[in-house]
Design a protein around this motif. Structure first.
Motif: not given
Lengths: 220, 220
Positions: B27, B96-97, B119-121, B123, B143-146, B151, B155, B169, B172
Motif C-alpha cells: 500500500n 495484511d494479506y 491468506v491473512e498475515t 496482526d 484505517l477504514e473506508t466505511e 470498526r 479493532k 484512506p 495515505i
C-alpha cells in the motif's frame, strides 16, 4: 555524436494495480534506470519525454515528465506521446497483472483466505512496437529470472523491438545493472556492467549509432 | 510535560508480500505519520525505536530504526523490541494479506487469468496488545473506508489497545491527516485535523498525559 536531433519517449518506474482503495500490486522499480537514460539522452542533445509511474527518484530538469499510476494510464500517455517521437525506450516495469474486479471499499479481514483473479494488463512496449511508423524505433527491456537470453529473444520478436535490453531481478531498486543488448536478430551486440549511468550512456551510444543515425539514412 | 521518561516503539510504513521475485502486494503508506510521531516522542524527551517497512521518508536522527520488508519481519522485530519498551504506537500499515504460495521464479504471462489465494498475515498490533505486561500500553491506528467509528471500536477491543486513532484512506501518502482519538471505552476524546506533525504532537500530548504518566502512578 549524432547530428540529427531526436525526440525520445522513455517509460520509467513501476505502475500500481489496486485491489481496493488501499492495497495494490506493484514492484520495486525505482525509476533510476529511466532517470539515467533521460540524462544520457539529454547529454547527446536529444529531447526527452518521460512517462513515469510513482517514484521517489528525481528526473533531469530538462525532461518533460508525465506522471501516471496504472498500466492503462501508462499505455494511454505513452501511445499518445509516441506519435510525436522518433523512438521509445521502455525502461518501465508496468504491473502486468491486475485484479479482474476492484473493490470500492477496503476489503475487511474475515479470518478466511481470499481468492483473487488476476488478468493481464495491456503490454505498453508491444503496443508501441506494433504502432511504429516508418523510421520510428522501439527499445525494450526484458527482466527475467530464468532462461534470460531465450525469453529476451521471444519478447524482442513479439513486441516488435529494434533492440532489447536483457537484465535480471538484481537490477530492481539497485544502483548498478548488468545487461546484454540484443539487436533485432537476437544477437548480443554488447554486454554492459556498471552504474545505471554507465549502462545508460553505453545504451544511448548504441541507440544513437544504430537507430537515430540509421533512421535518417535513405532506405537502400 | 512528563517527568517520567519512556522508551516507545513505533511501527511505521508499509510492508510487502511477494507473489514472485518481482511482484508484490503493498500500500502507499509513506512513513510520514511514523516520522512525525517519532519527532513528537523525542520532543517530549522520550526514547524511540522505529520498526519500519521500506519508505523514502527520513526519520529523526535520534531515533533507532530497524528496517523490515514483510509483515512477519515487522512482527518479529516489533515483539522483540516491545519487551524493552514502555509502550507502542502502531502507525504502520502492514500488508495484511499474503499469497499462500510464493513463486520462486517470475510468473510468465500466458494470456490466461491467474488465480491467487491470499491468506491473512499475523496482526502486529493485536500481538503487541495481547503480550502487554503490567504498565505497558499500546496505541493502534485504524484505517477504514466505511463505518469508521464502529470498526475502530471493534479493532480497539480485539487488539487490546489503550487508545485507537481512527482515520481514512485520505491519510495515505498525504501531508495532512484528519483523525479521531478513541479511549479504551471507545469514546472520542479528541478530533484532530492538520499536518501530520500537528496530529502527532496532539496524539503524543494525550499519550503522555493518559498513558505514560498514568502507568507510573500506583494502581488504585
Amino acid at each position: 555524436m549524432s547530428n540529427k536531433l531526436a525526440r525520445i519517449l522513455i517509460t520509467s518506474g513501476p505502475t500500481r494495480q489496486y485491489l481496493d482503495p488501499v492495497r495494490y500490486i506493484t514492484n520495486a522499480s525505482s525509476g533510476r534506470m529511466g532517470a539515467a537514460l533521460a540524462a544520457a539522452v539529454l547529454k547527446l542533445g536529444h529531447e526527452v519525454v518521460i512517462v513515469s509511474g510513482p517514484v521517489a527518484v528525481e528526473y533531469p530538469g530538462a525532461a518533460t515528465v508525465i506522471p501516471v499510476l496504472t498500466t492503462d494510464e501508462m499505455l494511454l500517455a505513452a501511445t499518445e506521446t509516441f506519435k510525436t517521437c522518433d523512438g521509445a525506450i521502455g525502461a518501465a516495469a508496468p504491473c502486468d497483472y491486475m485484479p479482474r474486479e476492484i473493490q470500492t471499499q477496503k476489503i475487511s479481514k474475515t479470518g478466511k483466505p481470499l481468492t483473487i483473479e488476476l488478468v493481464e494488463t495491456a503490454d505498453v512496449v508491444a503496443t508501441l512496437g506494433q504502432s511504429k511508423r516508418d523510421g520510428q524505433w522501439v527499445v525494450g527491456f526484458a527482466l527475467e529470472t530464468e532462461d534470460r537470453h531465450f525469453r529476451a529473444i521471444v519478447k524482442l520478436e513479439r513486441k516488435h523491438c529494434d533492440l532489447m535490453v536483457s537484465n535480471g531481478p538484481a537490477a530492481i531498486d539497485a544502483e548498478t545493472n548488468e545487461v546484454e543488448l540484443l539487436d533485432s536478430n537476437g544477437i548480443v551486440i554488447e554486454a554492459i556492467h556498471g552504474t545505471k549511468e554507465h549502462v545508460a550512456d553505453r545504451l544511448l551510444a548504441q541507440i544513437d549509432d544504430r537507430l537515430i543515425h540509421q533512421s535518417s539514412k535513405p532506405k537502400t
